[in-house]
Design a protein around this motif. Structure first.
Motif, mmCIF file in Angstrom:
data_model
loop_
_atom_site.group_PDB
_atom_site.id
_atom_site.type_symbol
_atom_site.label_atom_id
_atom_site.label_comp_id
_atom_site.label_asym_id
_atom_site.label_seq_id
_atom_site.Cartn_x
_atom_site.Cartn_y
_atom_site.Cartn_z
ATOM 1 N N VAL A 804 -8.063 28.035 13.656
ATOM 2 C CA VAL A 804 -6.704 28.773 13.174
ATOM 3 C C VAL A 804 -6.931 30.258 13.809
ATOM 4 O O VAL A 804 -7.832 30.931 13.545
ATOM 5 N N VAL A 816 1.018 31.762 15.948
ATOM 6 C CA VAL A 816 -0.155 31.265 15.066
ATOM 7 C C VAL A 816 -0.427 30.036 15.884
ATOM 8 O O VAL A 816 0.433 29.278 16.506
ATOM 9 N N TRP A 818 -3.682 26.663 16.305
ATOM 10 C CA TRP A 818 -4.399 25.577 15.458
ATOM 11 C C TRP A 818 -4.779 24.346 16.313
ATOM 12 O O TRP A 818 -4.413 24.185 17.391
ATOM 13 N N TYR A 829 3.085 19.883 10.751
ATOM 14 C CA TYR A 829 2.162 21.027 10.186
ATOM 15 C C TYR A 829 3.031 22.198 9.487
ATOM 16 O O TYR A 829 4.230 22.513 10.062
ATOM 17 N N ILE A 831 3.030 26.262 8.282
ATOM 18 C CA ILE A 831 2.279 27.394 8.202
ATOM 19 C C ILE A 831 3.042 27.900 6.886
ATOM 20 O O ILE A 831 4.163 28.216 6.904
ATOM 21 N N TYR A 833 2.925 31.995 5.006
ATOM 22 C CA TYR A 833 2.570 33.234 5.331
ATOM 23 C C TYR A 833 3.305 34.192 4.257
ATOM 24 O O TYR A 833 4.460 33.947 4.086
ATOM 25 N N ARG A 845 7.590 29.668 4.595
ATOM 26 C CA ARG A 845 7.225 28.666 5.299
ATOM 27 C C ARG A 845 7.824 28.336 6.471
ATOM 28 O O ARG A 845 9.059 28.410 6.534
ATOM 29 N N ILE A 868 -2.086 34.212 6.615
ATOM 30 C CA ILE A 868 -1.318 33.232 6.890
ATOM 31 C C ILE A 868 -2.489 31.944 6.690
ATOM 32 O O ILE A 868 -3.653 32.195 6.961
ATOM 33 N N VAL A 870 -2.790 27.447 7.551
ATOM 34 C CA VAL A 870 -1.810 26.119 8.029
ATOM 35 C C VAL A 870 -2.399 24.972 7.484
ATOM 36 O O VAL A 870 -3.633 24.621 7.047
#
Length: 1000
Positions: A804, A816, A818, A829, A831, A833, A845, A868, A870
C-alpha cells in the motif's frame, strides 16, 4: 279598574277615522339580583309600551299595588325605581300594567332577589385562612384535594388550582382534573413531579371577584415499584333535567394506574351531533340540546387492570313556545269569534287569558254574538313549570253602514260566451249586510244559471250575448245601505282548434307537439305549455324546448334531442285575459333501462355472493339482460363480474357473482340492458367482505444467497393484498442442504416482507441449499413455490492488501494504490481514512471494485496528517486491513487571484499581463500560472501554462473570448481572475477601461 273599563267601552265603536290602538309592550321587567354590598342605593325595573293615546303605568308586587306615592318608589316613564332597597320589604315578584282608553295589558312577571356575593374561605383567629394539613400519597396512587368553596350567590362559580404561587395554574390533562361542579382536584395517580403547594382558586363571573384557599402541601411518597390498579370512577354525573337549547356538561373522571382512558356513549342510540368530548376525555358537552337528545349516557374508564362504568339519564324539557298565537283582530258586532292560542313545551303548557290585565278565562277562547262589552286588550298566557310566554292582542268591535268607497265594483267586467263569470261585491260593513242584484231595471234572483253568493258575489253560468249589460249590487244592514254598479261585456270564447297528439320516439330524437286556437280578435292570445303539471320555462330549458313563433295563433312546441326525463304529459293552454282552453298529449321516449332498485347481498361466501334486486323501468323497450359489476380497494374502476348463470336474462331478479377474491371488500351494482343500450347502474350496495380462505397462490421469484458470514439469505416476491385471502397472513420458509433429507421451516409473520436471513455458526461458507416458500393465513396454508437452489454466504477475505502506498496530489487530494490479494472471493476494496485530530471510528470510506488498483481521496483538509488503510471485501464483510500508513496533504493553494493589469493588442495577438501572486505563510508557494482561453459561453478552451506574469493569445476571428488566469502551486490551483469579451473589433485603449476583473 271598573272606572277604567267604563271609559274603554265608550271608544270601542270603530269608525273609518279611528287610528288609535291599545298598549303594546316594547320593554318588560326581567329577573334582577340586587348586590347586597352595592353602594348605588337603588334598583330599577323597566317597563315601556307603545300606544295611542299614550299609556298610563301601574306596578304590582306579590299581587298587591305598589304605593307610588311613597318616597321609597319613583317612576321614570314606565320604569319603577326602588330607593334604598330592603331585602325584607322589596324582595318578591313584580309586574307592570300599561293602559289607555283601548284597554290594559300586564307585563311578564319578574323576580327581584338580593344576593351577588362571594365570601372568603373560612378563617381562624389571627390567621389569614385555616391551615390545611399536608397530604401524603404513595406514588402511583390516586388522590383528591377538596376545594370546599365559601358561601356564594349565585351558583355560577368557576374553579382552578394554583401550584406554589400565583399565577401558576395547573393544566388539566388525562391525569389531572378539576371538577367545575365542586371545585375538587383529582389526580389519577400521583407522580414525584406533583410535589408542591396547592390552592383552590374560585371566581364568580357575576361579580368579577376571585378568592383562593390556604395552600395545601402535597408530598408524594416514593415507591420502589408503583403497583397498577384498576380504573375507579370518582367523578360521577347525576340524572339531570335540561331545557331545550341549553348547553349541558357531564363530568366523569377515574383514578387508576396506569391512567385510565375515558370513553362516552349514549346507550342504544347515536351520540348527539352537537356533542363534544374534551381532550382529556373527562368532560362531555352537548351544545343546544334538543328533545331527541334525551336518554341514558354512559362513561367508561378502562386501563390494563380493569374498567369501571357509570350511567345517568338526561331529561330534556322545553320552555313554552308558540305554535299559534293571537294577533290584533277586528270583528263585526253580533258575530262569533274563535281565537286560537296554541303552545308547545315539555311539560305541555296550560293556557289562561287576561282581559285588560285581569284574569278572564282558561283554555280555548270562543266568543258568541259579540258586543262592545267584548272589546279590549287580551293576553293569552302559556305556562309550564319552566316559565310563561305572553301573547297580547287588541280586539275591536266593528259597527258601520255599508260603503263601497274603499272597494267599489269594477266598471268593466269581461266574460266569454258559454263560460262562467263571478262579479264581486265587497263593501265594508258591520254587521254583515244583506245583498241583492239588478241588471238594468230587472231584479235578479237565484236560478239554474244565476247564483248570489253569501258574501255578495254574483255568479252567472253558460253566458250568452244577452247577459251583457249594467249590473248593480245593493248592500244593507241595520246602520244603512249602499250600492255599486259595473258593466258586463261578452267576448268570443277561446277554443283549441288543433290539439297536440301522442308521440312515440327514441332517446335523442326530436318531437313536435302542435297547438292552435281561435279567440276573440279584440283580445291578446298567449300559449302556455306545461309538462306533467309544471309550466315549461323556455328561457331556462331552451336546449330541449323551443317555440314556433312563425305562425299566428299557433303555439307549436318542438322538443329537441329528447331524453328519458322528457317523457310524460304535455298540455297546451291557449289563454286570454278572459278565459282559456287546454288540450294534452303524451310523449313516450324509448331508451335504455333505468337503474334496478332494492339491491341486496346475501349468502356471502369466500368466492361468491348471492344478489337480488327489483326490476327498474324498461323505458318502453323490454330488458334483455342484466350485468353485475364489482369494485374493490384494488381499483376505482367498476368491472363486470363472472356470474352464475353466465347470462342473466331480463326476466330474472337474482343471480350469483362467482370467482371473487376471498377476504376482499367488495361493492356491487347491477346494470340492465335492452335493444337500445345499457342503462344506468343501480345504487351501489353497502360494502361487504367475502369470507376468508387458505391462500392458493405461491410466492414467486424465490432466490437469495450472499449476505454476511454464516448466514443464509432467502428472498421472494411478497404476495399482493388480493392474494392474502384472510387474517394473520404470513409466510413459511423451508430450506435444507442440497443433499439433505429434512426440511427446516420458519414462520415469517410480516405480510409485506420478502426476505428471511437464517444465521448458523456451524454453516459452511458457500454451501448449496434448496429453498421454497409458501403463504399461510388463519384459514390454512397455500402451496409451496418451486424449489430454488442458493448458496450460503461466503467467508470474508482473510488476506490484507500489500504494497500500500500513497501519493499526495494537492492540498485536498491523495492517491492510494495497493497490490491485490490472491483470494478469488474478493468483490471490492475499501479504503478507510481519517484525520489525525479525528477518532478512528469516524473514518471515511471509499469503495472500489476488485479490478481497481488505486483510488483517489478527495475533499481533504489542507496541511493535515491522515491515516490510511485498505481492506479486501465481499458480501460477507471486509477482511483484515493493511498496515496503516500516514500522509500529509500539502498547504492550501493561494487564496488571492492574479490581478490583471493590462490587455494590449499587438498585431494579431493580445498581450495579457498580471501581477505576481504572493502566497501567505499557510499557503503553498506559487510555481507558475495557468491561463484558459475559451469562447464566451463555453467551458472548454485552450489551456496555457507559464512561469511568467504575461501571456500572448491570438485575436479571435469571430465571436468573443474569455481569459481566465490562476496561480498554480503544489497545493493546487488558486482563485481565478477573469477577463471578459475579447473580440476582433475591440481596440486596445478600450480594453484598458472595460476589463471585468476580480480585484483584491
Amino acid at each position: 279598574v271598573k272606572t277604567w273599563l267604563l271609559v274603554f267601552r265608550s271608544f270601542m265603536i270603530i269608525s273609518e277615522e279611528d287610528k288609535g290602538f291599545g298598549p303594546i309592550f316594547e320593554e318588560q321587567p326581567i329577573n334582577t339580583i340586587y348586590p347586597e354590598e352595592s353602594l348605588e342605593g337603588k334598583v330599577s325595573l323597566n317597563c315601556r309600551a307603545r300606544a295611542s293615546p299614550f299609556p298610563v303605568y301601574k306596578w304590582r308586587m306579590n299581587n298587591g299595588d305598589v304605593d307610588l306615592t311613597s318616597d321609597r318608589y319613583s317612576m321614570v316613564g314606565g320604569n319603577l325605581v326602588i330607593n334604598n332597597p330592603d331585602k325584607q320589604k322589596d324582595a318578591g315578584i313584580y309586574y307592570c300594567l300599561a293602559s289607555n282608553s283601548y284597554g290594559m295589558v300586564r307585563s311578564t312577571e319578574a323576580t327581584l332577589s338580593f344576593g351577588l356575593y362571594l365570601g372568603e374561605f373560612s378563617k381562624k383567629k389571627n390567621q389569614d385562612r385555616i391551615e390545611r394539613p399536608e397530604v401524603r400519597v404513595k406514588e402511583g396512587k390516586g388522590m383528591v384535594l377538596l376545594c370546599d368553596p365559601p358561601y356564594h350567590f349565585p351558583d355560577d362559580l368557576s374553579y382552578r388550582w394554583l401550584l406554589n404561587e400565583f399565577p401558576v395554574f395547573i393544566t388539566m390533562d388525562k391525569r389531572r382534573f378539576v371538577s367545575q361542579t365542586n371545585g375538587n382536584l383529582y389526580i389519577a395517580n400521583v407522580e414525584a413531579s406533583d410535589k408542591g403547594n396547592y390552592s383552590c382558586f374560585v371566581s364568580s363571573p357575576s361579580i368579577t371577584k376571585s378568592v383562593f384557599s390556604k395552600f395545601i402541601p402535597l408530598i408524594p411518597i416514593p415507591e420502589r415499584t408503583t403497583k397498577p390498579y384498576p380504573a375507579d370512577i370518582v367523578v360521577q354525573f347525576k340524572d339531570i333535567y335540561a331545557l331545550m337549547g341549553q348547553n349541558v356538561t357531564l363530568e366523569c373522571f377515574a383514578l387508576g394506574n396506569p391512567v385510565p382512558d375515558i370513553r362516552w356513549r349514549k346507550v342504544l342510540e347515536p351520540m348527539p351531533s352537537t356533542a363534544e368530548i374534551s381532550t382529556s376525555g373527562a368532560v362531555l358537552k352537548i351544545f343546544n340540546i334538543q328533545l331527541e337528545d334525551e336518554g341514558i349516557y354512559e362513561c367508561e374508564a378502562e386501563n390494563i387492570r380493569g374498567k369501571d362504568k357509570h350511567q345517568a339519564r338526561i331529561y330534556v324539557q322545553a320552555f313554552p313556545e308558540w305554535v299559534e298565537h293571537i294577533n290584533d283582530t277586528e270583528v263585526d258586532i253580533g258575530s262569533d269569534l274563535y281565537w286560537p292560542c296554541v303552545a308547545t313545551g315539555k311539560p305541555i303548557p296550560t293556557i289562561r287569558w287576561l282581559k285588560n290585565g285581569y284574569a278572564y278565562h282558561k283554555g280555548e277562547l270562543r266568543l258568541y254574538d259579540v258586543t262592545f262589552e267584548n272589546a279590549g286588550m287580551y293576553q293569552c298566557i302559556a305556562e309550564n313549570t319552566h316559565g310563561a310566554i305572553y301573547a297580547n292582542a287588541e280586539l275591536k268591535i266593528l259597527a258601520l253602514a255599508p260603503t263601497f268607497e274603499m272597494n267599489p265594483m269594477k266598471k268593466k267586467i269581461l266574460a266569454a260566451k258559454g263560460g262562467r263569470v263571478i262579479i264581486e261585491c265587497k263593501p265594508k260593513a258591520a254587521p254583515k249586510p244583506k245583498f241583492s242584484w239588478s241588471k238594468g231595471t230587472e231584479w235578479l234572483v237565484n236560478s239554474s244559471r244565476i247564483l248570489i253568493w253569501e258574501d255578495g258575489s254574483l255568479e252567472i253560468n253558460n253566458i250568452t250575448r244577452n247577459d251583457g249589460g249594467i249590473y248593480t249590487c245593493f248592500a244593507e244592514n241595520n246602520r244603512g245601505k249602499a250600492n255599486s254598479t259595473g258593466t258586463l261585456v261578452i267576448t268570443d270564447p277561446t277554443r283549441i282548434i288543433l290539439a297536440p297528439i301522442n308521440a312515440d320516439i327514441t332517446v335523442g330524437e326530436n318531437a313536435t307537439m302542435q297547438c292552435a286556437a281561435s279567440f276573440d280578435p279584440a283580445l291578446d292570445l298567449t300559449f302556455v305549455w306545461s309538462f306533467n303539471g309544471y309550466v315549461i320555462d323556455f328561457n331556462k330549458e331552451n336546449i330541449h324546448y323551443q317555440r314556433n313563433f312563425m305562425l299566428d295563433s299557433n303555439g307549436e312546441l318542438l322538443i329537441r334531442n329528447a331524453q328519458l326525463r322528457h317523457a310524460g304529459r304535455y298540455t297546451c293552454t291557449a289563454q286570454t285575459i278572459v278565459d282559456n282552453s287546454s288540450a294534452s298529449a303524451d310523449l313516450v321516449v324509448r331508451g335504455p333501462p333505468g337503474p334496478p332498485g332494492g339491491l341486496r347481498i346475501e349468502d356471502i361466501r369466500a368466492t361468491s355472493v348471492a344478489l337480488t334486486w327489483s326490476r327498474g323501468s324498461d323505458n318502453h323497450s323490454p330488458i334483455s339482460k342484466y350485468t353485475i359489476q364489482t369494485k374493490t380497494i384494488l381499483s376505482d374502476d367498476w368491472k363486470d363480474a363472472k356470474t352464475d348463470p353466465p347470462i342473466i336474462e331480463g326476466n330474472m331478479e337474482a343471480a350469483r357473482a362467482v370467482d371473487l377474491i376471498p377476504w376482499m371488500e367488495y361493492e356491487f351494482r347491477v346494470v340492465a340492458t335492452n335493444t337500445l343500450g345499457r342503462g344506468e347502474p343501480s345504487i351501489p350496495s353497502n360494502k361487504i367482505k367475502t369470507d376468508g380462505a387458505a391462500p392458493n397462490v405461491a410466492p414467486s421469484d424465490v432466490g437469495g444467497g450472499g449476505g454476511r458470514n454464516r448466514e443464509l439469505t432467502i428472498t421472494w416476491a411478497p404476495l399482493s393484498r388480493e392474494y392474502h385471502y384472510g387474517n394473520n397472513f404470513g409466510y413459511i420458509v423451508a430450506f435444507k442442504p442440497f443433499d439433505g433429507e429434512e426440511w427446516k421451516k420458519v414462520t415469517v409473520t410480516n405480510p409485506d416482507t420478502g426476505r428471511y436471513v437464517h444465521k448458523d455458526e456451524t454453516m459452511s461458507p458457500s454451501t448449496a441449499f434448496q429453498v421454497k416458500v409458501k403463504a399461510f393465513n388463519n384459514k390454512g396454508d397455500g402451496p409451496y413455490s418451486l424449489v430454488a437452489v442458493i448458496n450460503s454466504a461466503q467467508d470474508a477475505p482473510s488476506e490484507a492488501p500489500t504494497e500500500v502506498g500513497v501519493k499526495v496530489l494537492s492540498s485536498s487530494e491523495i492517491s492510494v494504490h495497493w497490490e491485490h490479494v490472491l483470494e478469488k472471493i474478493v468483490e471490492s476494496y475499501q479504503i478507510r481514512y481519517w484525520a489525525a485530530h479525528d477518532r478512528e471510528e469516524a473514518a471515511n470510506r471509499v469503495q472500489v471494485t476488485s479490478q481497481e488498483y488505486s483510488a483517489r481521496l478527495e475533499n481533504l483538509l489542507p496541511d493535515t496528517q491522515y491515516f490510511i488503510e485498505v481492506g479486501a471485501c465481499n458480501s460477507a464483510g471486509c477482511g483484515p486491513p493493511s498496515d496503516m500508513i500516514e500522509a500529509f496533504t500539502k498547504k492550501a493553494p493561494p487564496s488571492q487571484p492574479p490581478r490583471i493589469i493590462s490587455s494590449v493588442r499587438s498585431g494579431s495577438r493580445y498581450i495579457i499581463t498580471w501581477d505576481h501572486v504572493v502566497a501567505l505563510s499557510n499557503e503553498s508557494t506559487v510555481t507558475g500560472y495557468k491561463v484558459l482561453y475559451r469562447p464566451d459561453g463555453q467551458h472548454d478552451g485552450k489551456l496555457y501554462s507559464t512561469h511568467k506574469h504575461s501571456i500572448e493569445v491570438p485575436i479571435p476571428r469571430d465571436g468573443e473570448y474569455v481569459v481566465e488566469v490562476r496561480a498554480h502551486s503544489d497545493g493546487g490551483d488558486g482563485v481565478v481572475s477573469q477577463l471578459n469579451a475579447l473580440s476582433l473589433s475591440l481596440l486596445t485603449f478600450l480594453f484598458l477601461n472595460t476589463l471585468v476583473l476580480s480585484l483584491p
